[in-house]
Every structure is written in structure tokens, then in C-alpha cells.
Design a protein around this motif. Structure first.
Motif: not given
Length: 105
Positions: A18-26, A46-61
Motif C-alpha cells: 500500500l503506497l500512501v502519498f502523504v500530505p505536507p501538512s503536519l 498481508f500488506i506492507r505500507i510505504t509512505r511516499v512524501d511529496q516533498a521528498v519524492h515528487p517524481e514518484v507522486v
């Protein structure tokens, strides 16, 4: 000079990611983290959760064409099998993920 060691993410083929694209707001990030903690308790085997931070990985977003943060993208064997834009409560997210994983088996 300090060297960074790259360690690839190794996920068994049967495990969904599960990719979770997280917002920059705390405030929003804290809300997402609370939901994910509960989901991990229920579905951690059953699932691996991975956070994707827009500020760190904009290309993935961009590559996933995410239009709204947070967004959830469920992958199985590298293929997208489910997507949801916006925050859900933990119970609803767990229910939707469980249904989708059962459909895919």
C-alpha cells in the motif's frame, strides 16, 4: 566521507504493498499516521505500507498521477489493483483493502 548504503525493499510476491502519498501538512500527516497504525495492526501480515512524501519524492507522486493528498494506491506484484484519493477512517480503509485483496486472490 560518509557513504549511504542502498538496501532494496524486498517484499514477498504474495504480499501487497500500500503506497500512501502523504500530505505536507503536519496535522494531516498525523491523521494519516493514526489511520495507518490501526490498519497495520489489522492487516500487517498481508500488506506492507510505504509512505511516499511529496516533498521528498515528487517524481514518484507524478509517476502515479496522484491528484489529491493523501491518496492510497494498492499494488500486488507491481500492478495497481486499487486506488483511493482522500483520507478514510481506519475501519473503512481496512474493509476496502480486505475486500480488494480477497477479490485478487
Amino acid at each position: 566521507m560518509e557513504t549511504t548504503v542502498f538496501r532494496p525493499l524486498i517484499v514477498p510476491a504474495k504480499t501487497a504493498v500500500l503506497l500512501v502519498f502523504v500530505p505536507p501538512s503536519l496535522t494531516q500527516l498525523l491523521a494519516v499516521n493514526q489511520v495507518l497504525d490501526r490498519v497495520r495492526t489489522e492487516l500487517g501480515a498481508f500488506i506492507r505500507i510505504t509512505r511516499v512524501d511529496q516533498a521528498v519524492h515528487p517524481e514518484v507522486v507524478r509517476s502515479f498521477e496522484v491528484q489529491q493528498l493523501p491518496s492510497f494506491v494498492l499494488l500486488k506484484q507491481g500492478a495497481e489493483i486499487w486506488r483511493h484519493p482522500g483520507l478514510l477512517d481506519a475501519q473503512e480503509l481496512t474493509r476496502l483493502l480486505t475486500e480488494r485483496l480477497q477479490e485478487d486472490d
